[in-house]
Every structure is written in structure tokens, then in C-alpha cells.
Design a protein around this motif. Structure first.
Motif, PDB file in Angstrom:
ATOM      1  N   UNK A   1       0.824  -1.206   0.000  1.00 51.97           N
ATOM      2  CA  UNK A   1       0.000   0.000   0.000  1.00 51.97           C
ATOM      3  C   UNK A   1       0.858   1.256   0.000  1.00 51.97           C
ATOM      4  N   UNK A   2       2.094   1.113   0.427  1.00 55.93           N
ATOM      5  CA  UNK A   2       3.005   2.270   0.478  1.00 55.93           C
ATOM      6  C   UNK A   2       3.781   2.442  -0.829  1.00 55.93           C
ATOM      7  N   UNK A   3       3.501   1.604  -1.823  1.00 53.13           N
ATOM      8  CA  UNK A   3       4.234   1.691  -3.087  1.00 53.13           C
ATOM      9  C   UNK A   3       4.025   3.059  -3.738  1.00 53.13           C
ATOM     10  N   UNK A   4       5.111   3.650  -4.195  1.00 50.75           N
ATOM     11  CA  UNK A   4       5.045   4.966  -4.839  1.00 50.75           C
ATOM     12  C   UNK A   4       4.468   4.801  -6.245  1.00 50.75           C
ATOM     13  N   UNK A   5       3.987   5.891  -6.860  1.00 50.60           N
ATOM     14  CA  UNK A   5       3.385   5.783  -8.199  1.00 50.60           C
ATOM     15  C   UNK A   5       4.284   5.107  -9.224  1.00 50.60           C
TER      16      UNK A   5
END
Length: 214
Positions: A33-37
Motif C-alpha cells: 500500500x506504500x508503493x510509490x506511483x
């Protein structure tokens, strides 16, 4: 990437639609969920290419979730590899009864800075590209990409980690091939000591591929 791999391997390279194609639910569930764009974008393209390559083999487009180490978890009886850099993404897939392991890698064709070059290249590799290898292409970047492909092909076979200096790469510029020798102890049987690959250099990209056949 297609030209670097044998006919038993299906290859898909991302087109414009692959970068926005939604992952399957089983894949999306393994994306942090914390993955960057940027990570989400490359994840979408990589999985889209993997599924398209499966269909080229006559297989259903099955999900390819990510493991805890972020490496792709391939369906049963399938082996594969994914690589992405900037606006380039590709996946290579084969049936496990024909190919034991695949490693592909793509890198921007840029010079490595000195600290990174020393991290990547062994002393004999530096001697080679300072001597018979010559200045063009950016040989340290070729070594970097080749060792990434070797690692991707090695890890599924032994579940072990390889450092850059644990592998010695010997390119053959005339044929666009390389030989990679693993210099650390390995479990008997599952992985070869010597792996063979191919490389290609364009103005924008360095691409490499390694296949361990069944």
C-alpha cells in the motif's frame, strides 16, 4: 529482447496500454500500500507483459503475484523473468519442462559512476574493458546488466543470493554473447557453475538475457 532469447521463450514488451492495465486481484494484493506511483506503474506493466507472454505460449494469463522479496511468483509449470527501466518493460516466459530458469535485464545506457563501477566490476573485468574491450559501449553497464540477468536466473534454482563480485562475466563483442562463471560455493545439482547469455546495446538501452535449459 526477443532477439536475445531462444524460440522456446515467449517475450512481451510493454506498449502504451500495458503501463495502465490493472493487475489481477491476486497480484494487486501483493503490492504494498506504500508503493510509490512509479513502483505501481512498473508493477502494472510487468504483470501485463507476463500475462501477454503466457498467452503467446498458449497458456491462460494467470496471475503473477510478488513474493516477500518482491520477486515474481510464477504459476506452476511456468518460469519467467521481468525487467523494467524508465519507459521500457519486458517479460520473458517459458514452460518449465523446456526451460529451467530465465533472467532478463534492461538498463539505461548510461556510464556508471566510479563507486558503482567498482561495486559491480571485478578487477579482471576492469582490465578487460580498459584493454581489449575498448571504450564503447559502456562496458561496466553491460557487466551490471549481465550480472542482474545471471542473478535472476540463479535465484529460482538455489534460493541463494549473489553479489556482483561473486560472478565473473566474459563478453564476446563479436557475437553479442557472454559467459558468466559463479565463483561462490553452490548446492550440487540445481544450478550450473557457468551460465551463458546474450547482450544488445542501443543508444538508449543495454539489454541482457540468460537461459538455463531443461
Amino acid at each position: 529482447m526477443r532477439d536475445l532469447l531462444p524460440g522456446a521463450v515467449a517475450v512481451a514488451v510493454a506498449d502504451a496500454s500495458a503501463w495502465t492495465e490493472e493487475p489481477l486481484p491476486e497480484e494487486a494484493a501483493t503490492l504494498s500500500e506504500r508503493a510509490v506511483p512509479a513502483r505501481r506503474r512498473e508493477f502494472r506493466a510487468g504483470r501485463a507483459c507476463a500475462r501477454r507472454a503466457m498467452t503467446e505460449l498458449g497458456l491462460p494469463p494467470l496471475p503473477v503475484p510478488a513474493g516477500r522479496d518482491r520477486a515474481p511468483v510464477w504459476p506452476s509449470r511456468v518460469v519467467g523473468s521481468i525487467s523494467h527501466t524508465g519507459d521500457y518493460c519486458a517479460a520473458a516466459v517459458a514452460r518449465a519442462d523446456r526451460v529451467r530458469s530465465i533472467g532478463i535485464d534492461a538498463e539505461d545506457n548510461l556510464r556508471l559512476d566510479e563507486p558503482t563501477r567498482r561495486l559491480v566490476c571485478r578487477a579482471e573485468e576492469e582490465e578487460w574493458w580498459h584493454g581489449p574491450g575498448g571504450e564503447a559501449p559502456h562496458w561496466p553497464t553491460v557487466f551490471f546488466s549481465a550480472k542482474e540477468s545471471v542473478y535472476k536466473a540463479w535465484f529460482p534454482l538455489v534460493g541463494g543470493w549473489l553479489g556482483f563480485h561473486d560472478v565473473r562475466v566474459e563478453p564476446d563483442p563479436a557475437t553479442g554473447t557472454f559467459t558468466a562463471r559463479v565463483l561462490v560455493p553452490r548446492p550440487p545439482g540445481p544450478a550450473p557453475e557457468v551460465l551463458h547469455g546474450r547482450f544488445a546495446v542501443s543508444p538508449d538501452l543495454v539489454r541482457t538475457a540468460v537461459v538455463v535449459t531443461a
